[in-house]
Write a protein that holds these residues in place. Structure first.
Motif, mmCIF file in Angstrom:
data_model
loop_
_atom_site.group_PDB
_atom_site.id
_atom_site.type_symbol
_atom_site.label_atom_id
_atom_site.label_comp_id
_atom_site.label_asym_id
_atom_site.label_seq_id
_atom_site.Cartn_x
_atom_site.Cartn_y
_atom_site.Cartn_z
ATOM 1 N N SER A 105 -22.367 -23.125 5.996
ATOM 2 C CA SER A 105 -21.471 -24.095 6.567
ATOM 3 C C SER A 105 -21.051 -23.481 7.715
ATOM 4 O O SER A 105 -20.639 -24.286 8.445
ATOM 5 N N ILE A 106 -20.664 -22.220 7.981
ATOM 6 C CA ILE A 106 -20.121 -21.825 9.252
ATOM 7 C C ILE A 106 -21.115 -20.846 9.962
ATOM 8 O O ILE A 106 -20.571 -20.130 10.877
ATOM 9 N N ALA A 107 -22.231 -20.726 9.677
ATOM 10 C CA ALA A 107 -23.189 -19.853 10.075
ATOM 11 C C ALA A 107 -23.218 -19.657 11.560
ATOM 12 O O ALA A 107 -23.371 -18.902 12.082
ATOM 13 N N ASP A 108 -23.019 -20.985 12.304
ATOM 14 C CA ASP A 108 -23.057 -21.048 13.719
ATOM 15 C C ASP A 108 -21.771 -20.540 14.329
ATOM 16 O O ASP A 108 -21.496 -20.538 15.410
ATOM 17 N N ALA A 109 -20.738 -20.276 13.546
ATOM 18 C CA ALA A 109 -19.334 -20.009 14.221
ATOM 19 C C ALA A 109 -19.377 -18.608 14.374
ATOM 20 O O ALA A 109 -19.693 -17.888 13.412
ATOM 21 N N PRO A 110 -19.078 -18.164 15.534
ATOM 22 C CA PRO A 110 -18.733 -16.666 15.796
ATOM 23 C C PRO A 110 -17.482 -16.093 14.866
ATOM 24 O O PRO A 110 -16.540 -16.977 14.455
ATOM 25 N N GLN A 142 -12.897 -27.669 -1.249
ATOM 26 C CA GLN A 142 -12.089 -26.987 -0.266
ATOM 27 C C GLN A 142 -11.866 -25.769 -0.530
ATOM 28 O O GLN A 142 -11.817 -24.733 0.303
ATOM 29 N N GLN A 143 -11.438 -25.300 -1.710
ATOM 30 C CA GLN A 143 -11.190 -24.070 -2.269
ATOM 31 C C GLN A 143 -12.238 -23.010 -2.222
ATOM 32 O O GLN A 143 -12.319 -21.884 -1.605
ATOM 33 N N PHE A 144 -13.641 -23.681 -2.467
ATOM 34 C CA PHE A 144 -14.733 -22.635 -2.200
ATOM 35 C C PHE A 144 -14.778 -22.528 -0.836
ATOM 36 O O PHE A 144 -15.214 -21.286 -0.343
ATOM 37 N N ASP A 145 -14.674 -23.329 -0.055
ATOM 38 C CA ASP A 145 -15.010 -23.141 1.377
ATOM 39 C C ASP A 145 -14.186 -22.252 2.096
ATOM 40 O O ASP A 145 -14.474 -21.394 2.736
ATOM 41 N N GLU A 146 -12.786 -22.582 1.577
ATOM 42 C CA GLU A 146 -11.946 -21.334 2.317
ATOM 43 C C GLU A 146 -12.080 -20.115 1.702
ATOM 44 O O GLU A 146 -12.308 -18.876 2.642
ATOM 45 N N LEU A 147 -12.601 -20.037 0.599
ATOM 46 C CA LEU A 147 -12.614 -18.579 -0.169
ATOM 47 C C LEU A 147 -13.838 -18.123 0.279
ATOM 48 O O LEU A 147 -14.112 -16.911 0.868
ATOM 49 N N ALA A 148 -14.851 -18.706 0.819
ATOM 50 C CA ALA A 148 -16.223 -18.388 1.263
ATOM 51 C C ALA A 148 -16.195 -17.983 2.594
ATOM 52 O O ALA A 148 -16.621 -16.977 3.006
ATOM 53 N N THR A 149 -15.304 -18.679 3.505
ATOM 54 C CA THR A 149 -14.988 -18.309 4.876
ATOM 55 C C THR A 149 -14.283 -16.927 4.759
ATOM 56 O O THR A 149 -14.756 -15.875 5.697
ATOM 57 N N ARG A 150 -13.298 -16.861 4.047
ATOM 58 C CA ARG A 150 -12.546 -15.511 3.885
ATOM 59 C C ARG A 150 -13.061 -14.466 3.777
ATOM 60 O O ARG A 150 -13.376 -13.308 4.094
ATOM 61 N N ASP A 153 -15.727 -13.460 6.342
ATOM 62 C CA ASP A 153 -15.068 -12.674 7.505
ATOM 63 C C ASP A 153 -14.766 -11.271 6.866
ATOM 64 O O ASP A 153 -15.285 -10.230 7.807
ATOM 65 N N SER A 154 -14.371 -11.094 5.770
ATOM 66 C CA SER A 154 -14.218 -9.874 5.389
ATOM 67 C C SER A 154 -15.374 -8.948 5.177
ATOM 68 O O SER A 154 -15.569 -7.743 5.604
ATOM 69 N N ALA A 155 -16.489 -9.530 4.826
ATOM 70 C CA ALA A 155 -17.766 -9.056 4.500
ATOM 71 C C ALA A 155 -18.387 -8.485 5.889
ATOM 72 O O ALA A 155 -18.937 -7.342 5.940
ATOM 73 N N GLU A 156 -18.240 -9.183 6.943
ATOM 74 C CA GLU A 156 -18.781 -9.158 8.196
ATOM 75 C C GLU A 156 -17.791 -8.063 8.744
ATOM 76 O O GLU A 156 -18.610 -7.123 9.390
ATOM 77 N N GLN A 157 -16.435 -7.958 8.680
ATOM 78 C CA GLN A 157 -15.624 -6.871 9.350
ATOM 79 C C GLN A 157 -16.033 -5.508 8.539
ATOM 80 O O GLN A 157 -16.473 -4.552 9.336
ATOM 81 N N PHE A 158 -16.380 -5.518 7.458
ATOM 82 C CA PHE A 158 -16.668 -4.532 6.654
ATOM 83 C C PHE A 158 -18.010 -3.804 7.151
ATOM 84 O O PHE A 158 -18.371 -2.616 7.517
ATOM 85 N N MET A 159 -19.208 -4.728 7.323
ATOM 86 C CA MET A 159 -20.229 -4.224 7.797
ATOM 87 C C MET A 159 -20.347 -3.923 9.187
ATOM 88 O O MET A 159 -21.003 -2.886 9.520
ATOM 89 N N HIS A 160 -19.334 -4.465 10.008
ATOM 90 C CA HIS A 160 -19.566 -4.189 11.318
ATOM 91 C C HIS A 160 -18.955 -2.626 11.446
ATOM 92 O O HIS A 160 -19.553 -1.620 12.040
ATOM 93 N N HIS A 161 -17.846 -2.447 10.639
ATOM 94 C CA HIS A 161 -17.287 -0.817 10.870
ATOM 95 C C HIS A 161 -18.372 -0.097 10.146
ATOM 96 O O HIS A 161 -18.676 1.193 10.766
ATOM 97 N N VAL A 162 -18.731 -0.254 8.933
ATOM 98 C CA VAL A 162 -19.547 0.712 8.060
ATOM 99 C C VAL A 162 -20.910 0.986 8.657
ATOM 100 O O VAL A 162 -21.228 2.245 9.031
ATOM 101 N N TRP A 163 -21.497 -0.255 9.433
ATOM 102 C CA TRP A 163 -22.833 -0.021 9.498
ATOM 103 C C TRP A 163 -22.903 0.308 11.060
ATOM 104 O O TRP A 163 -23.873 1.171 11.484
ATOM 105 N N THR A 164 -22.008 0.121 12.004
ATOM 106 C CA THR A 164 -22.222 0.243 13.356
ATOM 107 C C THR A 164 -21.332 1.256 13.754
ATOM 108 O O THR A 164 -21.604 2.196 14.760
#
Ligand SMILES: [Zn+2]
Length: 443
Positions: A105-110, A142-150, A153-164
């Motif tokens: 649902s938010i794949a196109d959002a940076p 809504q709850q799932f959407d919020e949870l999924a968004t959060r 975000d956390s997973a992306e931040q984690f990957m950004h740090h650990v992998w790059t």
């Protein structure tokens, strides 16, 4: 918190919420995410024409065509149909699915835009959806959407740090004991890095040591450049005696700042390496102090051999003592911070004795105008102020956690050391100019 833990916690926390319990108990696999599955397979055109009776299609209506929704929808369906949401394993599975739903649902959002996107969707939902919902279904979605968004975000931040980047910043409380120095710096520490390559790469990242590294690295480069320029002047311009006495100062400055920046860089390599370079760091301070005395004593007592020899010997003995004291492992312990500051302040203040001697011998006017005493006093004040700031750990002591990355006491101390070294260089250049234009000593 680790993203995986966040996912699990997030799901667990939702288990206790009424909307979720109700839906799960009623068989979640039928209406909610199953509908999303079929929805995500629709073409963009169909999506917008689609019935909104299940309250889910609004999620996709403002998405660009060709989104990556179908995978997420399928995953969501599979996960949800199997998820009783009553065991951690099931929660994790559903959490993973939720993360993928969020992706669809938010794949196109940076990154960083997701909350804004979510808000926009909420607005859309409110204004343009005239059909009635089942409130519990909408809430759950809504709850799932919020949870999924959060979670995403956390997973992306984690990957950004650990992998790059290879490692993550660590709070002070999670550091090994030997890396714990200043507990007023709460966050942003490097963990143990184990290799010199990783340590030197960390120069280009922001953490608690970045400012310490750069202040003395730039100072080291600056004094190296000045030294090379000065020492390569033709002898008609600068005689070899001048080069020798100035070289002592340059050597002290370059070694002090060089050892310091290397120490701050490799401090987190390992306990053994950290301890070794910590000692070199203290040696550097003693060497800079000793090196600073050499040209000053040489020119101040230009025509008096005995005081020159005595004071040069005195500062050599005191400086060597400071170096020997620095070699003890305990000297580097956090509780000896005031002792360390005291040893180096005392070493610097030993210059008061030859300064008073000069004033008695030549008078106050000469001290100011011929011996750069004003510049020397300014230098001493800079060193002492820097050392006191270092010892009391101001300002982070008053605002723990607010100066983790910038403007902490150690960085201020470093800046004061660089400034003091420049002031001293200016002072000894003036004394040298005076002496070399004042003519020969009267026998
Ligand atoms: Zn330092």
């Amino acid at each position: 918190m680790e993203p995986a833990q966040l996912l699990i916690n997030g799901l667990n926390s939702r288990e206790s919420e009424p909307g979720l319990q109700q839906s799960a108990g009623a068989g979640v696999d039928q209406p909610l995410l199953g509908n999303r599955t079929s929805m995500t397979r629709l073409s963009p055109k169909n999506r917008s024409n689609r019935s909104r009776s299940d309250g889910t299609d609004f999620i996709q209506t403002d998405e660009p065509a060709g989104g990556s929704g179908s995978g997420g929808g399928l995953a969501g369906n599979a996960a949800t149909s199997s998820a009783a949401l009553s065991s951690p394993a099931a929660s994790s599975a559903a959490g993973a699915a939720a993360a993928r739903i969020g992706e669809s649902s938010i794949a196109d959002a940076p990154i960083g835009e997701t909350s804004r996107v979510t808000k926009r969707r909420g607005h859309h939902r409110k204004n343009s959806d005239p059909l009635p919902h089942k409130p519990s279904d909408l809430t759950l979605l809504q709850q799932f959407d919020e949870l999924a968004t959060r979670a995403k975000d956390s997973a992306e931040q984690f990957m950004h740090h650990v992998w790059t980047r290879g490692w993550r910043l660590t709070p002070h409380c999670r550091l090994p004991d030997w890396l714990k120095d200043n507990d007023f710096l709460v966050q942003g520490h490097r963990p143990q890095l184990n290799t010199f390559a990783a340590c030197f790469k960390s120069i280009f990242r922001i953490h608690t040591e970045t400012g310490n590294i750069w202040t003395h690295m730039l100072g080291c480069i600056a004094f190296s450049g000045i030294a090379v320029y000065f020492l390569t002047r033709p002898s008609i311009e600068v005689q070899w005696q001048e080069k020798v006495v100035f070289a002592a100062f340059f050597l002290g400055a370059v070694l002090c700042m060089g050892f310091s920046f290397i120490f701050h860089t490799v401090y987190c390599h390992s306990e053994r390496v950290g301890r070794l370079f910590n000692k070199l760091d203290y040696c550097g301070i003693a060497l800079l102090t000793m090196g600073s005395f050499v040209p000053w004593l040489y020119y101040s007592f230009y025509c008096q051999l005995s005081p020159k020899i005595i004071y040069l010997s005195l500062i050599s003995v005191l400086g060597t003592t400071a170096i020997v004291v620095s070699m003890f492992d305990k000297f580097a312990a956090p509780q000896y911070r005031p002792l360390r500051a005291g040893v180096f302040i005392a070493l610097g203040l030993s210059g008061v004795i030859p300064a008073l001697h000069y004033v008695i011998l030549e008078g106050f006017y000469s001290a100011i105008y011929h011996a750069s005493m004003g510049w020397l006093v300014l230098m001493a004040l800079l060193y002492i102020t820097g050392a006191v700031i270092y010892a009391v750990r101001f300002p982070e002591r008053l605002f723990p956690g607010k100066f983790d990355l910038w403007f902490q006491s150690h960085q201020i101390f470093h800046v004061f050391v660089v400034a003091a070294a420049f002031v001293h260089f200016h002072g000894i250049s003036e004394i040298a100019n005076y002496r070399l234009t004042a003519g020969d000593c009267i026998a």
